[in-house]
Design an enzyme around this catalytic site. Structure first.
Site, PDB file in Angstrom:
ATOM      1  N   LYS A 187       1.411  -1.207   0.442  1.00 53.35           N
ATOM      2  CA  LYS A 187       0.074  -0.387   0.082  1.00 53.35           C
ATOM      3  C   LYS A 187       0.867   1.637   0.166  1.00 53.35           C
ATOM      4  O   LYS A 187       0.683   2.456  -0.341  1.00 53.35           O
ATOM      5  CB  LYS A 187      -0.704   0.150   1.177  1.00 53.35           C
ATOM      6  CG  LYS A 187      -2.089   1.221   1.433  1.00 53.35           C
ATOM      7  CD  LYS A 187      -2.775   1.251   2.522  1.00 53.35           C
ATOM      8  CE  LYS A 187      -3.148   2.179   2.632  1.00 53.35           C
ATOM      9  NZ  LYS A 187      -4.609   2.448   3.181  1.00 53.35           N
ATOM     10  N   HIS A 196      -7.792 -33.018 -30.313  1.00 53.33           N
ATOM     11  CA  HIS A 196      -9.042 -32.431 -30.083  1.00 53.33           C
ATOM     12  C   HIS A 196      -9.809 -32.523 -28.964  1.00 53.33           C
ATOM     13  O   HIS A 196     -11.109 -32.339 -29.201  1.00 53.33           O
ATOM     14  CB  HIS A 196      -9.489 -32.075 -31.163  1.00 53.33           C
ATOM     15  CG  HIS A 196      -8.393 -31.739 -32.349  1.00 53.33           C
ATOM     16  ND1 HIS A 196      -7.770 -30.267 -32.201  1.00 53.33           N
ATOM     17  CD2 HIS A 196      -8.513 -32.344 -33.759  1.00 53.33           C
ATOM     18  CE1 HIS A 196      -7.261 -30.733 -33.288  1.00 53.33           C
ATOM     19  NE2 HIS A 196      -7.542 -31.409 -34.163  1.00 53.33           N
TER      20      HIS A 196
END
Length: 509
Positions: free
Chosen positions: A134, A273
């Site tokens: 912060k 696939h």
């Protein structure tokens, strides 16, 4: 004088980094084991408790949770803030070097106790990291030993850590604590039985690798690990081969999930696939592979292979005779690894023994994501119902179970034709079910005679059964539940086909 507070669980390169900080004008504060490590290395370091005037307590649970520490971190570089901490005899802290208790590593042990997990929830560490992040306008926050070298280089070059670097380090700190907290949330949610769908759902992951691209070359992609437990593609060890692609990883996971449907016999799945072009069981992994490859050798070319048991030398030798993209298995013998060296681009992934995965399945959609439980419901033949005059033989029932396990892993609309523990034809992803049937029967050819058929969802019309009768199918397994079930049952009775209703649907989108 600049002050750095160091409190780390991972002490990799800690001492060299601390020495570098001293060379660049920092004084050191530290806690617990980190303090002892620095002291034993002959470095000048103050204990945090000497600064706070308050001892570590509660078995180390309280060390840095003190206003002297957090005011020193959170004070902005303004005359007002510095005057205030000076009045309170508080020293500004300019760098916070913290990595957290190993919670994720602790819960990776399947036998971890709740008490052990709880004690590895870090409180002071995340609090300091968030405070320092912060206040990154003034404070440098460090969460990873890999950040040590560039920080020392920046100090050497500029006499300070530049703002843009502090900003990136702050972002890394917030990401680190977010993933840490999400791991705790997920573990406790499962442990305390909050339910699958809490009011707030946190998903965190640690980047394992950046990929060359995504599904297509114009898409960017990366691979993240969300669950540290072994037995999955995310935590697999790659022995050799090219870097994994996005599509490789998706296919490898599909293959691994499918092959581990089988626990009592050797099994092999070959995937293209995300759909199986060949799946088979055998007396050993070599026979399973031979039969899986024979199921559709044309489609198998360039595929992904998965085994549910260790791969041995003869099996590896046979695999090298055909171009394949990757092999995933619980383990590989030394003979197998040696045999695979002739195909040095072939990717080999060792997972360890597969573990039951109860984690929810997450699917991203625009603006949000869907969460569902995984389709891992145990198959219980006692719940099946034979709805035709003809009953399946014991051998046919075994084939029906095999096909039912397979069809769960085929894209909807899904049809699997199988016999003797081997797929013969797979119809996947078609817009109508009879279309998938026709594809599966074309692949199976004359071998469909005497085979069984599995459908992931009910038949809306009898046309698929009529196609099955023409092909010579002897038994069918499907969920049932269509308003026209009686038509399909009648079609089976006319052809002497046995049909089983499972009452469970396996859509896979």
């Amino acid at each position: 004088m600049s002050y750095a507070l160091l409190s780390v669980s991972d002490k990799t390169n800690l001492v060299p980094f601390a020495k570098g900080l001293i060379r660049n004008g920092f004084s050191l504060l530290s806690t617990g084991g980190t303090y002892r490590t620095l002291l034993e290395a002959g470095l000048e370091v103050k204990a945090v408790e000497d600064v706070t005037g308050f001892p570590e307590m509660l078995d180390g649970r309280v060390k840095t949770l003190h206003p002297v520490i957090h005011a020193g971190i959170l004070a902005k570089e303004t005359p007002e803030h510095f005057a205030e901490i000076t009045r309170q005899h508080i020293q500004a802290i300019d760098m916070v070097v913290v990595n957290l208790y190993p919670f994720r590593e602790t819960i990776a042990n399947p036998d971890v106790s709740l008490e052990e997990a709880i004690e590895n929830i870090d409180i002071g560490g995340p609090t300091m990291l968030r405070a320092a992040a912060k206040n990154h306008e003034r404070v440098t926050v460090v969460v990873d030993p890999r950040q040590y070298k560039p920080i020392l280089e920046a100090l050497q070059a500029h006499g300070e850590v530049p703002l843009d670097m502090r900003q990136k380090l702050a972002l890394a700190a917030f990401q680190h604590t977010a993933v840490y907290d999400s791991s705790i949330s997920a573990f406790l949610s499962q442990t305390f039985g909050e339910g699958a769908f809490p009011e707030e759902f946190a998903l965190g992951g640690q980047r394992k690798m950046t990929l060359r691209y995504g599904e297509n070359p114009h898409q960017e992609a990366a691979f993240y690990v969300a669950d540290p437990k072994p037995g999955s593609i995310a935590n697999a060890k790659q022995h050799q081969g090219k870097a994994l692609s996005y599509n490789n990883i998706v296919d490898l996971d599909a293959a691994w999930q499918l092959v581990n449907e089988f626990t009592d016999t050797a099994a092999c799945a070959i995937i293209k696939h995300t759909n199986p072009c060949g799946l088979a069981t055998g007396a050993g992994v070599k026979e399973a592979y031979t039969r899986a490859l024979a199921a559709d050798p044309v489609s198998a070319y360039g595929g992904i292979i998965a085994f549910n048991q260790a791969v041995d030398g003869p099996t590896a030798q046979q695999i090298t005779e055909t171009f394949m993209e990757a092999v995933i298995a619980p383990s590989f013998t030394e003979e197998a690894l040696e045999a695979f060296k002739v195909k040095d681009k072939l990717r080999l992934l060792e997972t360890g023994v597969a573990k039951a995965d109860a984690a929810q399945w997450v699917e991203r959609v625009g603006g949000g994501f869907l969460v569902q439980s995984r389709d891992v419901q145990p198959i219980n033949p006692a719940d099946f119902k034979c709805v035709t005059k003809t009953k399946p033989t014991e051998a046919q029932m075994q084939d029906l179970l095999f096909a039912w396990k397979a069809v769960k892993h085929v894209k909807s609309n899904a049809i699997v034709v199988a016999k003797d523990g081997q797929t013969l034809g797979v119809g996947a992803g078609q817009m109508n079910r009879v279309g998938s049937c026709k594809i599966a029967f074309t692949e199976a050819g004359s071998e469909a005679k005497g085979a069984v058929l599995a459908s992931d969802a009910f038949f809306p019309f009898r046309d698929s059964i009529d196609e099955a009768a023409k092909a010579g199918v002897v038994a069918v397994i499907q969920p049932g539940g269509s308003i026209r079930d009686e038509e399909s049952i009648a079609a089976c009775d006319e052809a002497g086909i046995a049909m089983i209703f499972t009452g469970v649907r396996h859509f896979r989108h």
